[in-house]
Design a protein around this motif. Structure first.
Motif, PDB file in Angstrom:
ATOM      1  N   THR A 139       0.837  -1.189   0.000  1.00 12.81           N
ATOM      2  CA  THR A 139       0.000   0.000   0.000  1.00 12.81           C
ATOM      3  C   THR A 139       0.876   1.245   0.000  1.00 12.81           C
ATOM      4  O   THR A 139       2.049   1.196   0.399  1.00 12.81           O
ATOM      5  CB  THR A 139      -0.933   0.065   1.228  1.00 12.81           C
ATOM      6  OG1 THR A 139      -0.135   0.107   2.417  1.00 12.81           O
ATOM      7  CG2 THR A 139      -1.887  -1.110   1.267  1.00 12.81           C
ATOM      8  N   THR A 195       0.380   5.433   1.215  1.00 10.93           N
ATOM      9  CA  THR A 195      -0.483   6.423   1.847  1.00 10.93           C
ATOM     10  C   THR A 195      -0.089   7.807   1.361  1.00 10.93           C
ATOM     11  O   THR A 195       1.099   8.168   1.386  1.00 10.93           O
ATOM     12  CB  THR A 195      -0.380   6.349   3.378  1.00 10.93           C
ATOM     13  OG1 THR A 195      -0.776   5.045   3.816  1.00 10.93           O
ATOM     14  CG2 THR A 195      -1.266   7.391   4.039  1.00 10.93           C
ATOM     15  N   ALA A 253      -7.771   2.360   2.915  1.00 10.76           N
ATOM     16  CA  ALA A 253      -8.141   3.041   4.157  1.00 10.76           C
ATOM     17  C   ALA A 253      -8.228   4.536   3.902  1.00 10.76           C
ATOM     18  O   ALA A 253      -7.581   5.067   2.989  1.00 10.76           O
ATOM     19  CB  ALA A 253      -7.127   2.761   5.262  1.00 10.76           C
ATOM     20  N   THR A 309     -10.198   6.893  11.336  1.00 11.15           N
ATOM     21  CA  THR A 309      -9.667   6.079  10.238  1.00 11.15           C
ATOM     22  C   THR A 309     -10.629   4.929   9.965  1.00 11.15           C
ATOM     23  O   THR A 309     -11.070   4.241  10.891  1.00 11.15           O
ATOM     24  CB  THR A 309      -8.282   5.519  10.584  1.00 11.15           C
ATOM     25  OG1 THR A 309      -7.363   6.609  10.783  1.00 11.15           O
ATOM     26  CG2 THR A 309      -7.758   4.635   9.453  1.00 11.15           C
ATOM     27  N   LYS A 339     -10.934   1.456   7.639  1.00  9.19           N
ATOM     28  CA  LYS A 339     -10.172   0.528   6.820  1.00  9.19           C
ATOM     29  C   LYS A 339     -11.097  -0.448   6.111  1.00  9.19           C
ATOM     30  O   LYS A 339     -12.215  -0.693   6.554  1.00  9.19           O
ATOM     31  CB  LYS A 339      -9.169  -0.242   7.684  1.00  9.19           C
ATOM     32  CG  LYS A 339      -8.129   0.640   8.354  1.00  9.19           C
ATOM     33  CD  LYS A 339      -7.148  -0.193   9.178  1.00  9.19           C
ATOM     34  CE  LYS A 339      -6.094   0.695   9.830  1.00  9.19           C
ATOM     35  NZ  LYS A 339      -5.130  -0.108  10.631  1.00  9.19           N
ATOM     36  N   ARG A 340     -10.609  -0.968   4.994  1.00 13.32           N
ATOM     37  CA  ARG A 340     -11.378  -1.973   4.266  1.00 13.32           C
ATOM     38  C   ARG A 340     -11.773  -3.101   5.228  1.00 13.32           C
ATOM     39  O   ARG A 340     -10.939  -3.609   5.974  1.00 13.32           O
ATOM     40  CB  ARG A 340     -10.551  -2.520   3.105  1.00 13.32           C
ATOM     41  CG  ARG A 340     -11.310  -3.467   2.201  1.00 13.32           C
ATOM     42  CD  ARG A 340     -10.417  -3.984   1.077  1.00 13.32           C
ATOM     43  NE  ARG A 340     -10.156  -2.958   0.083  1.00 13.32           N
ATOM     44  CZ  ARG A 340      -8.952  -2.664  -0.408  1.00 13.32           C
ATOM     45  NH1 ARG A 340      -7.888  -3.314   0.044  1.00 13.32           N
ATOM     46  NH2 ARG A 340      -8.807  -1.731  -1.328  1.00 13.32           N
ATOM     47  N   HIS A 378     -14.082  -2.554   7.522  1.00 11.81           N
ATOM     48  CA  HIS A 378     -14.827  -1.840   8.553  1.00 11.81           C
ATOM     49  C   HIS A 378     -16.288  -1.743   8.139  1.00 11.81           C
ATOM     50  O   HIS A 378     -16.611  -1.628   6.957  1.00 11.81           O
ATOM     51  CB  HIS A 378     -14.234  -0.441   8.742  1.00 11.81           C
ATOM     52  CG  HIS A 378     -14.808   0.333   9.883  1.00 11.81           C
ATOM     53  ND1 HIS A 378     -16.024   0.969   9.813  1.00 11.81           N
ATOM     54  CD2 HIS A 378     -14.330   0.586  11.132  1.00 11.81           C
ATOM     55  CE1 HIS A 378     -16.273   1.575  10.962  1.00 11.81           C
ATOM     56  NE2 HIS A 378     -15.262   1.374  11.779  1.00 11.81           N
ATOM     57  N   PHE A 394     -17.022   1.229   5.916  1.00 12.82           N
ATOM     58  CA  PHE A 394     -16.060   1.542   4.859  1.00 12.82           C
ATOM     59  C   PHE A 394     -16.726   1.663   3.489  1.00 12.82           C
ATOM     60  O   PHE A 394     -16.479   2.610   2.748  1.00 12.82           O
ATOM     61  CB  PHE A 394     -14.968   0.467   4.827  1.00 12.82           C
ATOM     62  CG  PHE A 394     -13.883   0.714   3.808  1.00 12.82           C
ATOM     63  CD1 PHE A 394     -12.826   1.549   4.095  1.00 12.82           C
ATOM     64  CD2 PHE A 394     -13.929   0.097   2.559  1.00 12.82           C
ATOM     65  CE1 PHE A 394     -11.811   1.779   3.165  1.00 12.82           C
ATOM     66  CE2 PHE A 394     -12.935   0.314   1.633  1.00 12.82           C
ATOM     67  CZ  PHE A 394     -11.873   1.154   1.934  1.00 12.82           C
ATOM     68  N   THR A 426      -5.032   5.644   1.932  1.00 10.84           N
ATOM     69  CA  THR A 426      -4.104   4.547   1.691  1.00 10.84           C
ATOM     70  C   THR A 426      -4.608   3.753   0.500  1.00 10.84           C
ATOM     71  O   THR A 426      -5.768   3.322   0.467  1.00 10.84           O
ATOM     72  CB  THR A 426      -3.997   3.646   2.938  1.00 10.84           C
ATOM     73  OG1 THR A 426      -3.511   4.425   4.031  1.00 10.84           O
ATOM     74  CG2 THR A 426      -3.041   2.486   2.687  1.00 10.84           C
TER      75      THR A 426
END
Length: 455
Positions: free
Chosen positions: A112, A114, A170, A182, A184-185, A187, A190, A207
């Motif tokens: 990844t 960011t 994210a 935050t 994230k995938r 979540h 998301f 990200t």
């Protein structure tokens, strides 16, 4: 490889009442201040929309964004200003992400990268390539910001490629309470927060998934017979990693076919014809009459992914400049019928048209994405900047596409009602609840959201 290799941190219609106004951007820098009112003629990229916000704030850190969100009333995030409506405007305050940019972290173990929310794809893509990595796809313009592109469901092309938002792992955002959160995938929220239309807060960083870098060759063909498109529709659009069709709707032909293919996959010479279209003998602009100087390399010459997947080079003015844009997504299985339906209106469309582009986008699970749970073909119109005439044409095109349950691009010009939009997004009410959760006081509401999302 090192788990987290730090690279760098960079500091620092107007017009048509029937059409939702625009939010794009001039390439020249506007005067920016946290204390002074804006220049009253400050416009977006295409120059067709004048921002109405009284003040523009330009924070340098997420902490500064938090402070602003807490202190200000009505406010809106402002990215690279490449939309064609008022999605990024506010009656009072805009918070620019211009200084939230650059590559913040490269995680080679988790594959990844960011970046700051205001980073433009074309600014950090060469650096990513130099480190040996790539993104899965890019839009036709590399000049757009990451957060803005993902928030509106912006895309490139390719039957197996999702829109740019599908590359997000994210996000970090400041919500309406000034909290830095935050997502994230994986979540719970998301999938509702990525294509967010600016309703949830101010994105501060994102990200993105990366992969090993690759090169692309771009071959262009001219004058594809419409009959051949009808007979070979799926094969033509799946003939490369990314394929674009350009048409002026004249002479029963597709003007140009741009076939972009990865060189790390099996690539054979396509020869002098592509389903009846003839190989170009020189680099071309999508609008054939214009110079190809601003366009990425063609003629089958391989180049880095970031210099072939877009149509236009980062260092040059994109597209044609003064223009209007609209785009409509239809399910892939109905796309050919939709195209043929519009082809019957060619004599009405052509006088105001610069060019139409047809692209494919794979399905995703993002609640407000035009490609939510359906593979799509996007029919994109670049119009002359004649708002009244174009406004009437957009209404006509929407009427013609009504049987196909089209969804418009959130950042371009459209007239579809909120009620119809709500009926075409099964998670529409879920998104409303998510927006209420993150913005209980309605700080991020504006005319755009009040018209298209809130009742």
């Amino acid at each position: 490889m090192k788990r987290k290799t730090f690279i760098k941190t960079t500091a620092a219609f107007a017009a048509v009442t029937a059409i939702n106004p625009l939010a794009s951007c001039k390439m020249e820098k506007a005067k920016m201040s946290e204390d002074l009112p804006l220049d009253p003629i400050r416009k977006n990229w295409a120059g067709n929309y004048t921002y109405k916000a009284e003040k523009l704030h330009v924070p340098k850190t997420a902490e500064e964004v938090q402070k602003l969100v807490k202190e200000l009333g009505a406010q809106k995030a402002l990215g690279s200003k490449h939309c064609f409506n008022n999605i990024a405007d506010s009656p009072l305050n805009q918070i620019s992400t211009e200084n939230l940019k650059g590559v913040l972290e490269l995680d080679e173990e988790n594959m990844t990268v960011t970046v700051g929310a205001g980073a433009k794809y074309g600014d950090f893509a060469p650096e990513l390539h130099d480190k040996g990595y790539a993104l899965h796809n890019l839009a036709s313009l590399p000049h757009i910001s990451v957060a803005g592109a993902c928030a509106t469901g912006t895309h490139g092309s390719g039957v197996k490629n999702g829109n740019l938002a599908t590359g997000v792992a994210a996000i970090e955002l400041v919500n309406g309470m000034g909290e830095l959160i935050t997502l994230k995938r994986g979540h719970e929220a998301f999938d509702g927060a990525i294509v967010n239309l600016g309703a949830l807060g101010i994105i501060t960083k994102m990200t993105l998934d990366i992969q090993k870098t690759f090169e692309v060759r771009q071959d262009v063909f001219q004058e594809l017979p419409l009959e051949s498109l009808q007979e070979n529709f799926e094969e033509i659009l799946s003939g490369g990693y990314s394929v674009s069709l350009f048409t002026d709707w004249q002479d029963q032909k597709i003007s140009q076919v741009w076939v972009k293919r990865r060189t790390d996959e099996e690539v054979k010479d396509l020869g002098d014809t592509y389903f009846g279209a003839k190989a170009a003998t020189r680099n071309l602009h999508p609008i054939t009459e214009l110079s190809a100087e601003n366009c990425t390399g063609q003629m089958g010459v391989p180049g880095p992914w970031y210099d072939r997947l877009p149509h236009f080079k980062m260092g040059f003015a994109p597209s044609s400049g003064e223009e209007l844009q609209s785009e409509f997504f239809v399910p892939t299985e109905q796309a050919l019928d939709a195209i043929l339906t519009l082809e019957k209106k060619r004599d009405l469309i052509s006088p105001q048209l610069m060019i139409t582009e047809i692209r494919t986008i794979a399905a995703d699970d993002y609640w407000m994405s035009p490609c939510y749970q359906q593979d799509c073909v996007a029919i994109h119109f670049t119009w002359k900047q004649n708002p009244e005439e174009v406004g009437a044409l957009i209404k006509m095109i929407e009427a013609e596409l009504e049987p196909f349950n089209y969804r418009p691009h959130w950042g371009k010009l459209f007239t579809i009602s909120r009620e119809k939009l709500a009926s075409r997004y099964s998670k529409f009410n879920g998104f409303l609840a998510l927006a209420k959760q993150h913005d209980p006081e309605g700080k991020f509401k504006n005319d755009y959201l009040n018209t298209n999302i809130y009742s």
